[in-house]
Design a protein around this motif. Structure first.
Motif, short mmCIF file in Angstrom:
data_model
loop_
_atom_site.label_atom_id
_atom_site.label_comp_id
_atom_site.label_asym_id
_atom_site.label_seq_id
_atom_site.Cartn_x
_atom_site.Cartn_y
_atom_site.Cartn_z
N VAL A 1 -17.71 -11.70 -6.97
CA VAL A 1 -17.59 -10.94 -8.22
C VAL A 1 -17.19 -9.49 -7.95
CG1 VAL A 1 -18.83 -10.10 -10.26
CG2 VAL A 1 -19.21 -12.44 -9.43
N LEU A 2 -17.77 -8.89 -6.92
CA LEU A 2 -17.61 -7.46 -6.70
C LEU A 2 -16.24 -7.08 -6.15
CD1 LEU A 2 -21.14 -6.67 -5.26
CD2 LEU A 2 -20.24 -5.94 -7.47
N LEU A 3 -15.65 -7.90 -5.29
CA LEU A 3 -14.38 -7.51 -4.67
C LEU A 3 -13.27 -7.30 -5.69
CD1 LEU A 3 -15.80 -7.91 -1.95
CD2 LEU A 3 -13.73 -9.03 -1.13
N PRO A 4 -13.04 -8.22 -6.65
CA PRO A 4 -11.99 -7.95 -7.65
C PRO A 4 -12.27 -6.69 -8.46
CG PRO A 4 -12.60 -10.27 -7.67
CD PRO A 4 -13.61 -9.57 -6.81
N SER A 5 -13.54 -6.45 -8.79
CA SER A 5 -13.89 -5.26 -9.57
C SER A 5 -13.65 -3.98 -8.78
CB SER A 5 -15.36 -5.35 -9.99
OG SER A 5 -15.75 -4.20 -10.71
N LEU A 6 -14.02 -3.96 -7.50
CA LEU A 6 -13.80 -2.77 -6.67
C LEU A 6 -12.31 -2.50 -6.48
CD1 LEU A 6 -16.61 -3.33 -4.02
CD2 LEU A 6 -16.44 -1.39 -5.60
N ILE A 7 -11.53 -3.56 -6.30
CA ILE A 7 -10.08 -3.38 -6.14
C ILE A 7 -9.48 -2.83 -7.43
CG2 ILE A 7 -7.90 -4.64 -5.90
CD1 ILE A 7 -9.33 -6.44 -3.87
N LYS A 8 -9.88 -3.36 -8.57
CA LYS A 8 -9.37 -2.88 -9.85
C LYS A 8 -9.75 -1.42 -10.08
CE LYS A 8 -7.62 -3.53 -14.06
NZ LYS A 8 -6.21 -3.91 -14.31
N ARG A 9 -10.97 -1.04 -9.66
CA ARG A 9 -11.45 0.33 -9.86
C ARG A 9 -10.77 1.33 -8.94
NH1 ARG A 9 -17.27 1.82 -7.76
NH2 ARG A 9 -15.98 2.11 -5.90
N ASP A 10 -10.71 1.00 -7.65
CA ASP A 10 -10.25 1.98 -6.66
C ASP A 10 -8.76 1.91 -6.36
OD1 ASP A 10 -12.84 3.00 -6.32
OD2 ASP A 10 -13.33 1.44 -4.86
N PHE A 11 -8.12 0.78 -6.66
CA PHE A 11 -6.69 0.61 -6.39
C PHE A 11 -6.02 -0.07 -7.58
CE2 PHE A 11 -9.11 0.33 -2.44
CZ PHE A 11 -8.53 1.34 -1.68
N PRO A 12 -6.05 0.55 -8.76
CA PRO A 12 -5.57 -0.12 -9.99
C PRO A 12 -4.08 -0.45 -9.97
CG PRO A 12 -5.97 2.22 -10.38
CD PRO A 12 -6.55 1.91 -9.03
N THR A 13 -3.29 0.26 -9.16
CA THR A 13 -1.86 -0.01 -9.11
C THR A 13 -1.49 -1.00 -8.01
OG1 THR A 13 -1.43 1.86 -7.62
CG2 THR A 13 -1.36 2.29 -10.00
N LYS A 14 -2.48 -1.46 -7.24
CA LYS A 14 -2.20 -2.35 -6.11
C LYS A 14 -3.06 -3.62 -6.17
CE LYS A 14 -0.99 1.56 -3.14
NZ LYS A 14 -1.29 2.29 -1.89
N VAL A 15 -3.37 -4.05 -7.39
CA VAL A 15 -4.26 -5.21 -7.54
C VAL A 15 -3.66 -6.45 -6.89
CG1 VAL A 15 -5.29 -6.80 -9.21
CG2 VAL A 15 -5.38 -4.34 -9.62
N MET B 1 -5.75 -8.83 -13.35
CA MET B 1 -4.57 -8.70 -14.21
C MET B 1 -4.87 -8.96 -15.68
SD MET B 1 -1.55 -10.42 -11.93
CE MET B 1 -0.75 -9.45 -10.65
N ARG B 2 -5.82 -9.83 -15.95
CA ARG B 2 -6.15 -10.15 -17.33
C ARG B 2 -7.18 -9.19 -17.91
NH1 ARG B 2 -2.51 -13.35 -16.16
NH2 ARG B 2 -1.54 -11.39 -16.82
N ALA B 3 -7.70 -8.25 -17.09
CA ALA B 3 -8.75 -7.33 -17.54
C ALA B 3 -8.15 -5.99 -17.94
CB ALA B 3 -9.79 -7.14 -16.44
N GLN B 4 -8.85 -5.29 -18.84
CA GLN B 4 -8.40 -3.97 -19.27
C GLN B 4 -8.71 -2.88 -18.24
OE1 GLN B 4 -10.49 -3.92 -23.15
NE2 GLN B 4 -8.50 -3.59 -24.08
N ASP B 5 -9.84 -3.00 -17.55
CA ASP B 5 -10.29 -1.96 -16.62
C ASP B 5 -11.23 -2.59 -15.61
OD1 ASP B 5 -12.66 -2.38 -18.06
OD2 ASP B 5 -12.31 -0.63 -19.34
N ALA B 6 -11.82 -1.75 -14.75
CA ALA B 6 -12.69 -2.27 -13.69
C ALA B 6 -13.92 -2.96 -14.26
CB ALA B 6 -13.12 -1.13 -12.76
N ALA B 7 -14.51 -2.38 -15.32
CA ALA B 7 -15.67 -3.01 -15.93
C ALA B 7 -15.29 -4.37 -16.52
CB ALA B 7 -16.25 -2.11 -17.02
N GLY B 8 -14.13 -4.42 -17.16
CA GLY B 8 -13.66 -5.69 -17.70
C GLY B 8 -13.38 -6.71 -16.62
N ALA B 9 -12.86 -6.25 -15.48
CA ALA B 9 -12.62 -7.16 -14.35
C ALA B 9 -13.92 -7.72 -13.82
CB ALA B 9 -11.86 -6.43 -13.24
N GLY B 10 -14.96 -6.87 -13.77
CA GLY B 10 -16.25 -7.35 -13.30
C GLY B 10 -16.84 -8.38 -14.25
#
Length: 413
Positions: A119-133, A324-333
């Motif tokens: 669960v955490l890895l996709p959220s951390l990637i979305k948060r810290d590297f939003p342009t390189k998901v 990709m389907r989430a709006q932001d890091a919280a949504g990705a989590g």
């Protein structure tokens, strides 16, 4: 300049930490399949009980995944991931004990640790590297798959040559887990506190979104297939006359091909306006591989390659959809927690049902026909999961919001 260098060093250390953490998320599971016959003989376990070995972690994924976003708000994602890696390390160490209790207790702990990491890895990637998901998702899926392939390939040779046999083959991965813990310690020390705006509603899952359910189904169906393959395919091959070592290397080949395919996915993701066609084609390749094993099981080498081509791409797509389907890091989590909870609950049925169908039927045709049905369902789900944006619960009305390019291209979506 010093500030930029420090920032780059910090980002590089974060990327390495994420990749080494990812390297631990499958190896302790894929090394089990090639050793099933030895576990059966040494511990007196039935086929149904053996199926539980890779089903227990999936049940842990399903039970714990919804809790992870809430715990991440309370403790911080970095600290929670560090704790999960410690639990994973402990689980591998416990499973080194050559007993039924150690085997199953360690497997439960391993499942708990991996559940949080998933669960955490996709959220951390979305948060810290939003342009390189897409790129980083492919990178961590490649590392995860590559190490998993090695684990399945070397399981039987280590069991044959090392003191302790199969228990050492399963327990030796504690070394990699310890490395991951040590490499992640700097992230735990510098973990930022979650802002109040991130805490509110972050843990609410998008149960009301049809797109979220499609992403969840895609995750579950491809995981159903993956865990059936890593659990039972070596036994399927052995029953067709292949030795245990050769069956382990066939599973290794499947995963190596999957890793190679996953490297090509980021380019396809950048080229495609959405992922519907790509997900559909890759799911159809999986269907072809399962069908091939039904009609021409003697061509196991070919069907391993075909399944690897489809499976590697589908894994990266399933993981990429969470960002990709989430709006932001919280949504990705939140989407990740939902998809992995329900998805892995579905996947948990796979190894047990596959084994039971073999027990009650003649040969492996019935179980393999089931996999054809699963792949066909995945093809249908791909048409929905490959496009759009899930609105995060608490950030607006639940449902699907088209992404910017899609709004321009298809106003009526």
């Amino acid at each position: 300049m010093d500030t930029k260098s420090t920032r780059r060093s910090g980002q590089a250390l974060l990327v390495w930490g994420l990749l080494v953490a990812a390297a631990n998320l499958r190896a302790s599971l894929t090394g089990v399949g090639p050793l099933l016959d030895r576990l059966k003989d040494d511990l007196g376990l039935s086929s149904g009980t053996l199926g539980l070995l890779n089903t227990l972690p999936l049940l842990a994924f399903a039970a714990l995944s919804p809790m992870v976003p809430r715990l991440a708000v309370r403790w911080g994602s970095e600290r929670l991931l560090g704790g999960a890696l410690v639990v994973l390390t402990l689980g591998i160490a416990v499973r080194w004990l050559p007993s039924v209790v150690g085997l199953f207790a360690g497997t439960v702990l391993i499942g708990a640790g991996i559940a949080a990491g998933n669960v955490l890895l996709p959220s951390l990637i979305k948060r810290d590297f939003p342009t390189k998901v897409g790129m980083l998702t492919s990178a961590y899926a490649t590392v995860m798959g590559g190490v998993a392939a090695i684990a399945s390939g070397v399981a039987v040779p280590i069991s044959d040559s090392a003191p302790g046999g199969w228990s050492t083959a399963l327990g030796c991965w504690v070394v990699l887990a310890v490395v991951a813990v040590l490499l992640w310690i700097p992230q735990m020390r510098t973990a930022p506190a979650a802002p109040p705006s991130a805490a509110r509603g972050q843990h609410r899952l998008p149960w009301g979104s049809g797109l979220a359910w499609a992403v969840t189904a895609f995750m579950g169906l491809q995981s159903f297939g993956f865990y059936v393959i890593v659990t039972w395919m070596p036994q399927v091959f052995q029953d067709s006359g292949v030795s245990a070592a050769e069956a382990g290397w066939l599973l290794f080949l499947f995963q190596v091909v999957a890793v190679g395919t996953s490297l090509a996915v980021p380019g396809a993701l950048r080229w495609a306006r959405d992922q519907r066609a790509l997900a559909t084609v890759c799911s159809a390749v999986l269907f072809l591989g399962y069908l091939g094993l039904v009609v021409a099981p003697d061509l196991a080498l070919l069907w391993c390659v075909v399944l690897g081509l489809g499976g590697g791409a589908c894994l990266v797509l399933a993981l990429a959809f969470l960002g990709m389907r989430a709006q932001d890091a919280a949504g990705a989590g939140a989407l990740s927690a939902m998809a992995q909870s329900v998805g892995y609950l579905l996947a948990a049925v796979g190894p047990v049902l596959f084994g039971l169908l073999h027990t009650d039927g003649a040969g492996w045709r019935g179980p393999l026909a089931l996999m054809c049905v699963v792949a066909a369902a995945q093809i249908a789900v791909s048409l929905v999961a490959g496009r759009g944006t899930v609105r995060r619960a608490g950030a607006g009305e639940p449902g699907v919001a088209p992404s910017a390019p899609e709004r321009a291209a298809s106003p009526g979506h």
